[in-house]
Design a protein around this motif. Structure first.
Motif, PDB file in Angstrom:
ATOM      1  N   ILE A 171       0.859  -1.174   0.000  1.00 37.81           N
ATOM      2  CA  ILE A 171       0.000   0.000   0.000  1.00 37.81           C
ATOM      3  C   ILE A 171       0.901   1.232   0.000  1.00 37.81           C
ATOM      4  O   ILE A 171       1.741   1.400   0.890  1.00 37.81           O
ATOM      5  CB  ILE A 171      -0.923   0.021   1.236  1.00 37.81           C
ATOM      6  CG1 ILE A 171      -1.811  -1.224   1.257  1.00 37.81           C
ATOM      7  CG2 ILE A 171      -1.765   1.290   1.242  1.00 37.81           C
ATOM      8  CD1 ILE A 171      -2.743  -1.362   0.099  1.00 37.81           C
ATOM      9  N   ASP A 172       0.727   2.071  -0.991  1.00 37.59           N
ATOM     10  CA  ASP A 172       1.544   3.288  -1.132  1.00 37.59           C
ATOM     11  C   ASP A 172       0.820   4.437  -0.444  1.00 37.59           C
ATOM     12  O   ASP A 172      -0.215   4.908  -0.914  1.00 37.59           O
ATOM     13  CB  ASP A 172       1.735   3.588  -2.618  1.00 37.59           C
ATOM     14  CG  ASP A 172       2.672   4.773  -2.855  1.00 37.59           C
ATOM     15  OD1 ASP A 172       3.123   5.377  -1.861  1.00 37.59           O
ATOM     16  OD2 ASP A 172       2.927   5.088  -4.034  1.00 37.59           O
ATOM     17  N   ASN A 173       1.356   4.866   0.703  1.00 36.42           N
ATOM     18  CA  ASN A 173       0.712   5.973   1.428  1.00 36.42           C
ATOM     19  C   ASN A 173       1.317   7.333   1.085  1.00 36.42           C
ATOM     20  O   ASN A 173       1.070   8.332   1.769  1.00 36.42           O
ATOM     21  CB  ASN A 173       0.757   5.721   2.936  1.00 36.42           C
ATOM     22  CG  ASN A 173       2.156   5.877   3.515  1.00 36.42           C
ATOM     23  OD1 ASN A 173       3.144   6.005   2.777  1.00 36.42           O
ATOM     24  ND2 ASN A 173       2.258   5.850   4.839  1.00 36.42           N
ATOM     25  N   GLY A 174       2.121   7.367   0.053  1.00 39.89           N
ATOM     26  CA  GLY A 174       2.730   8.623  -0.379  1.00 39.89           C
ATOM     27  C   GLY A 174       4.116   8.829   0.164  1.00 39.89           C
ATOM     28  O   GLY A 174       4.923   9.556  -0.412  1.00 39.89           O
ATOM     29  N   GLU A 175       4.407   8.185   1.308  1.00 39.07           N
ATOM     30  CA  GLU A 175       5.726   8.336   1.917  1.00 39.07           C
ATOM     31  C   GLU A 175       6.528   7.049   1.852  1.00 39.07           C
ATOM     32  O   GLU A 175       7.738   7.059   1.678  1.00 39.07           O
ATOM     33  CB  GLU A 175       5.580   8.776   3.384  1.00 39.07           C
ATOM     34  CG  GLU A 175       4.895  10.132   3.547  1.00 39.07           C
ATOM     35  CD  GLU A 175       4.747  10.503   5.013  1.00 39.07           C
ATOM     36  OE1 GLU A 175       5.176   9.705   5.878  1.00 39.07           O
ATOM     37  OE2 GLU A 175       4.203  11.585   5.287  1.00 39.07           O
ATOM     38  N   ARG A 176       5.834   5.921   1.985  1.00 46.19           N
ATOM     39  CA  ARG A 176       6.532   4.640   1.938  1.00 46.19           C
ATOM     40  C   ARG A 176       5.550   3.555   1.503  1.00 46.19           C
ATOM     41  O   ARG A 176       4.334   3.759   1.486  1.00 46.19           O
ATOM     42  CB  ARG A 176       7.156   4.297   3.294  1.00 46.19           C
ATOM     43  CG  ARG A 176       6.172   4.156   4.416  1.00 46.19           C
ATOM     44  CD  ARG A 176       6.881   4.114   5.773  1.00 46.19           C
ATOM     45  NE  ARG A 176       5.948   3.956   6.879  1.00 46.19           N
ATOM     46  CZ  ARG A 176       5.667   2.804   7.469  1.00 46.19           C
ATOM     47  NH1 ARG A 176       6.248   1.698   7.051  1.00 46.19           N
ATOM     48  NH2 ARG A 176       4.820   2.740   8.471  1.00 46.19           N
ATOM     49  N   LEU A 177       6.108   2.388   1.164  1.00 50.26           N
ATOM     50  CA  LEU A 177       5.299   1.242   0.765  1.00 50.26           C
ATOM     51  C   LEU A 177       5.071   0.365   1.998  1.00 50.26           C
ATOM     52  O   LEU A 177       6.022  -0.080   2.642  1.00 50.26           O
ATOM     53  CB  LEU A 177       6.005   0.448  -0.335  1.00 50.26           C
ATOM     54  CG  LEU A 177       6.332   1.228  -1.608  1.00 50.26           C
ATOM     55  CD1 LEU A 177       7.004   0.308  -2.619  1.00 50.26           C
ATOM     56  CD2 LEU A 177       5.079   1.852  -2.194  1.00 50.26           C
ATOM     57  N   ILE A 178       3.797   0.097   2.307  1.00 51.89           N
ATOM     58  CA  ILE A 178       3.445  -0.612   3.542  1.00 51.89           C
ATOM     59  C   ILE A 178       2.979  -2.022   3.200  1.00 51.89           C
ATOM     60  O   ILE A 178       2.023  -2.192   2.426  1.00 51.89           O
ATOM     61  CB  ILE A 178       2.324   0.131   4.298  1.00 51.89           C
ATOM     62  CG1 ILE A 178       2.753   1.573   4.586  1.00 51.89           C
ATOM     63  CG2 ILE A 178       1.964  -0.609   5.578  1.00 51.89           C
ATOM     64  CD1 ILE A 178       1.631   2.427   5.125  1.00 51.89           C
ATOM     65  N   PRO A 179       3.610  -3.074   3.769  1.00 54.15           N
ATOM     66  CA  PRO A 179       3.088  -4.438   3.587  1.00 54.15           C
ATOM     67  C   PRO A 179       1.705  -4.527   4.219  1.00 54.15           C
ATOM     68  O   PRO A 179       1.504  -4.110   5.371  1.00 54.15           O
ATOM     69  CB  PRO A 179       4.100  -5.314   4.343  1.00 54.15           C
ATOM     70  CG  PRO A 179       5.337  -4.481   4.441  1.00 54.15           C
ATOM     71  CD  PRO A 179       4.868  -3.054   4.544  1.00 54.15           C
ATOM     72  N   PRO A 180       0.715  -5.044   3.513  1.00 53.75           N
ATOM     73  CA  PRO A 180      -0.671  -5.021   4.006  1.00 53.75           C
ATOM     74  C   PRO A 180      -1.015  -6.204   4.916  1.00 53.75           C
ATOM     75  O   PRO A 180      -2.106  -6.760   4.816  1.00 53.75           O
ATOM     76  CB  PRO A 180      -1.483  -5.064   2.717  1.00 53.75           C
ATOM     77  CG  PRO A 180      -0.645  -5.889   1.801  1.00 53.75           C
ATOM     78  CD  PRO A 180       0.798  -5.599   2.159  1.00 53.75           C
ATOM     79  N   ALA A 181      -0.097  -6.596   5.810  1.00 56.13           N
ATOM     80  CA  ALA A 181      -0.339  -7.783   6.642  1.00 56.13           C
ATOM     81  C   ALA A 181      -1.605  -7.625   7.477  1.00 56.13           C
ATOM     82  O   ALA A 181      -2.443  -8.527   7.543  1.00 56.13           O
ATOM     83  CB  ALA A 181       0.867  -8.032   7.546  1.00 56.13           C
ATOM     84  N   ARG A 182      -1.770  -6.465   8.117  1.00 60.61           N
ATOM     85  CA  ARG A 182      -2.961  -6.255   8.936  1.00 60.61           C
ATOM     86  C   ARG A 182      -4.214  -6.187   8.073  1.00 60.61           C
ATOM     87  O   ARG A 182      -5.282  -6.664   8.449  1.00 60.61           O
ATOM     88  CB  ARG A 182      -2.821  -4.970   9.754  1.00 60.61           C
ATOM     89  CG  ARG A 182      -1.799  -5.068  10.870  1.00 60.61           C
ATOM     90  CD  ARG A 182      -1.840  -3.842  11.749  1.00 60.61           C
ATOM     91  NE  ARG A 182      -0.901  -3.928  12.851  1.00 60.61           N
ATOM     92  CZ  ARG A 182      -0.737  -2.988  13.780  1.00 60.61           C
ATOM     93  NH1 ARG A 182      -1.459  -1.883  13.726  1.00 60.61           N
ATOM     94  NH2 ARG A 182       0.134  -3.144  14.750  1.00 60.61           N
ATOM     95  N   LEU A 183      -4.085  -5.570   6.907  1.00 58.47           N
ATOM     96  CA  LEU A 183      -5.233  -5.499   6.018  1.00 58.47           C
ATOM     97  C   LEU A 183      -5.683  -6.884   5.587  1.00 58.47           C
ATOM     98  O   LEU A 183      -6.872  -7.154   5.463  1.00 58.47           O
ATOM     99  CB  LEU A 183      -4.879  -4.669   4.783  1.00 58.47           C
ATOM    100  CG  LEU A 183      -4.983  -3.145   4.913  1.00 58.47           C
ATOM    101  CD1 LEU A 183      -4.612  -2.504   3.588  1.00 58.47           C
ATOM    102  CD2 LEU A 183      -6.370  -2.716   5.341  1.00 58.47           C
ATOM    103  N   ILE A 184      -4.727  -7.794   5.356  1.00 56.50           N
ATOM    104  CA  ILE A 184      -5.089  -9.135   4.901  1.00 56.50           C
ATOM    105  C   ILE A 184      -5.866  -9.864   5.985  1.00 56.50           C
ATOM    106  O   ILE A 184      -6.888 -10.506   5.716  1.00 56.50           O
ATOM    107  CB  ILE A 184      -3.826  -9.912   4.493  1.00 56.50           C
ATOM    108  CG1 ILE A 184      -3.232  -9.302   3.216  1.00 56.50           C
ATOM    109  CG2 ILE A 184      -4.153 -11.388   4.280  1.00 56.50           C
ATOM    110  CD1 ILE A 184      -1.903  -9.874   2.815  1.00 56.50           C
ATOM    111  N   GLY A 185      -5.399  -9.779   7.250  1.00 54.88           N
ATOM    112  CA  GLY A 185      -6.132 -10.411   8.349  1.00 54.88           C
ATOM    113  C   GLY A 185      -7.534  -9.854   8.469  1.00 54.88           C
ATOM    114  O   GLY A 185      -8.515 -10.591   8.629  1.00 54.88           O
TER     115      GLY A 185
END
Length: 554
Positions: free
Chosen positions: A332-346
């Motif tokens: 997930i690109d929040n504009g500052e960094r790329l975030i692994p969506p581990a919490r989103l997947i759960g």
């Protein structure tokens, strides 16, 4: 009114009652205050092999099968509290052995010492049902579906759902076989109080759920469970039984929302979020949760729709020292960094929207392959699919429609099936994987060993690769069993015609270890970090073997 007229009136009333009782039943039993047969009528001889006059005076317990003796005791107690029982399946002794009958019962105010019971043969496939099936652990989704069906079928008016934390750790030093017998007895007890005699479920983590009327209270359950535990282990300390009860209404929820509400409620209890709390009603609890959840779902969908991107990490053939393919990883690109969506997947799996994320990833992956954007022309990529998505008929139909539209890209596509959501219908899942392989897409089991279903997956699923969970790779340097375990997995996979991929290869020592143990492929930062553009990626030269870490005892 003369005595003869009164006798005639009572005779007619009794005849009407018998006619009413037999409108849909085979046998009527009247029990006295000692629970013995004081009157019987109907097809008594065919059902019990005795004439009505011989059956008179027989205790009802002499007619029941041993397996349902405890349940009968609880049913009679329930009858005294509620005044009525409806269509409870029980095993009785019959002339040819055990027979499964449907029992209904009623108490009448004008005859307080009498219990009226009707029995009916259960016909068709239901006659083959065995109560022990209900004692086997079941998935939360399956139990929620059973509860929903009872609600929608009109069996559960004004019913309550009580959830109990009776996980194995609560049973102390009780040996495994005795613990299983104890749990079977608890299930029999709960069945007796459940809606329809089968509104009970033993969940896979050991928690129990029972759908019941107002006659059963949490204090009753706790007292009975501890009384039963004392029989199995007289020295056992009483269990502080954690429980939660919710009113099962759901009338203003759609079938889909009712299913989600039940799954949400049960999962919340299993996680410990609602233990000991008054949960109110399914509708109230679900609506309150959904106010919060809908905001999260909207954020999730916005992130997936607008901010989802793919990065690629190389998987290397250790024998040829070439990149075999790249794994497509969602960020997930929040504009500052790329975030692994581990919490989103759960979150997505719990609330049934993970399919949307898997589909969005799939669409982006095909677009990248089609446009040769971010990867070298001809390179292969592996896309992750949740076990929940693979289990969804709707998702699979949409997926294969999409794949057939881009059949020319299939030789460049692979799939990794994750274990984050365990698949229960493995035969059906294998059919889906076969279709993928038939299209030319190899399939990999991801994170092998991280979930309980790892070895059943190997047995039931026809796949090409097994990706070993990184924790086992690390263990090889810190535990004595680590290397033998990895070698055994590699050997088993080889015998089954599968290749192994080792995760978390962070240094040369780990790479050399994989080669030594017969693991053909490696993935990790040692080869390359995930990147949105690997079109110019070059693998470093293979290092010489200079040293190797020593295994240390734990």
């Amino acid at each position: 009114m003369s005595s003869e007229s009164e006798i005639e009136r009572l005779r007619a009333q009794r005849s009407r009652f018998i006619a009413f009782a037999f409108a849909g039943n085979d046998v009527l039993l009247e029990l006295d205050e000692d629970a013995s047969v004081s009157y019987c009528a109907g097809t008594v001889e065919q059902m019990f092999g005795q004439a009505p006059k011989t059956l008179k005076g027989t205790p009802i317990h002499d007619l029941i099968a041993d397996r349902d003796m405890l349940m009968l005791d609880e049913l009679l107690l329930r009858l005294r509290r509620t005044g009525r029982l409806d269509r409870i399946p029980l095993y009785f002794q019959g002339p040819g052995g055990e027979q499964r009958l449907s029992l209904s019962a009623i108490l009448l105010p004008e005859t307080p010492d009498a219990t009226y019971i009707t029995l009916t043969h259960i016909k068709g496939l239901a006659a083959l049902g065995v109560p022990e099936v209900a004692k086997a652990p079941m998935a939360v989704d399956s139990f929620a579906a059973k509860v929903k069906d009872k609600i929608r079928g009109g069996e559960a008016d004004d019913a309550q759902l009580t959830l109990l934390d009776l996980t194995p750790d609560k049973l102390g030093d009780l040996p495994a076989d005795r613990a299983e017998q104890f749990m079977d007895s608890v299930m029999d007890y709960l069945r007796a109080w459940s809606v329809g005699g089968d509104g009970v479920g033993r969940l896979e983590n050991g928690s129990l759920g029972v759908l019941h009327d107002g006659g059963l209270k949490q204090d009753d359950i706790s007292r009975k469970v501890n009384d039963m535990l004392a029989v199995f282990d007289p020295s056992a300390a009483p269990i502080d039984l954690k429980a939660a009860t919710v009113q099962v209404d759901g009338g203003d929820l759609s079938d889909e929302d009712l299913s989600k509400a039940l799954v949400y409620t049960i999962n919340s209890f299993v996680r410990g979020d609602t233990v000991g709390r008054d949960l109110g009603s399914i509708s109230q609890g679900y609506k309150a949760a959904m106010e919060e959840t809908l905001g999260k779902v909207a954020t999730f969908r916005r992130a997936v729709g607008q901010n989802l991107m793919l990065v690629f990490q190389p998987i290397v053939d250790l024998a040829t020292w070439q990149v075999h393919h790249y794994e497509a990883l969602a960020r997930i690109d929040n504009g500052e960094r790329l975030i692994p969506p581990a919490r989103l997947i759960g979150f997505a799996e719990e609330f049934g929207v993970v399919e949307e994320m898997d589909m969005a990833v799939m669409q982006r992956a095909l677009t990248i392959l089609r446009e040769n954007r971010g990867i070298r022309s001809g390179a292969k990529i592996a896309v992750n699919l949740s076990g929940r998505s693979v289990a969804s008929d709707r998702f699979c139909a949409d997926l294969f429609k999409m794949l057939h539209a881009d059949e020319h890209l299939m030789p460049r596509l692979m799939f990794e099936v994750t274990e984050s959501h365990e698949m229960h219908d493995l035969a059906r899942a294998n059919q889906v994987l076969r279709k993928m392989r038939h299209l030319g897409c190899p399939v990999c089991i991801d994170d092998f060993g991280a979930g309980a279903a790892a070895f059943p997956y190997l047995k039931a699923l026809e796949v090409d690769y097994v990706k070993i969970d990184g924790s086992y790779i690390r263990d090889a340097f810190h535990t004595r069993h680590g290397r033998p375990f990895l070698r055994a997995i590699a050997g088993l996979a080889r015998d089954l015609g599968m290749q192994c991929i080792g995760e978390m290869v962070e240094d040369a020592d780990t790479m050399w270890l994989l080669r030594e143990l017969g693991i053909g492929y490696g993935q990790g930062w040692f080869f390359g970090k995930p990147s949105p553009d690997v079109s110019r990626f070059n693998l470093v030269n293979q290092p010489s073997r200079t040293s190797q870490r020593v295994v240390t005892a734990p």
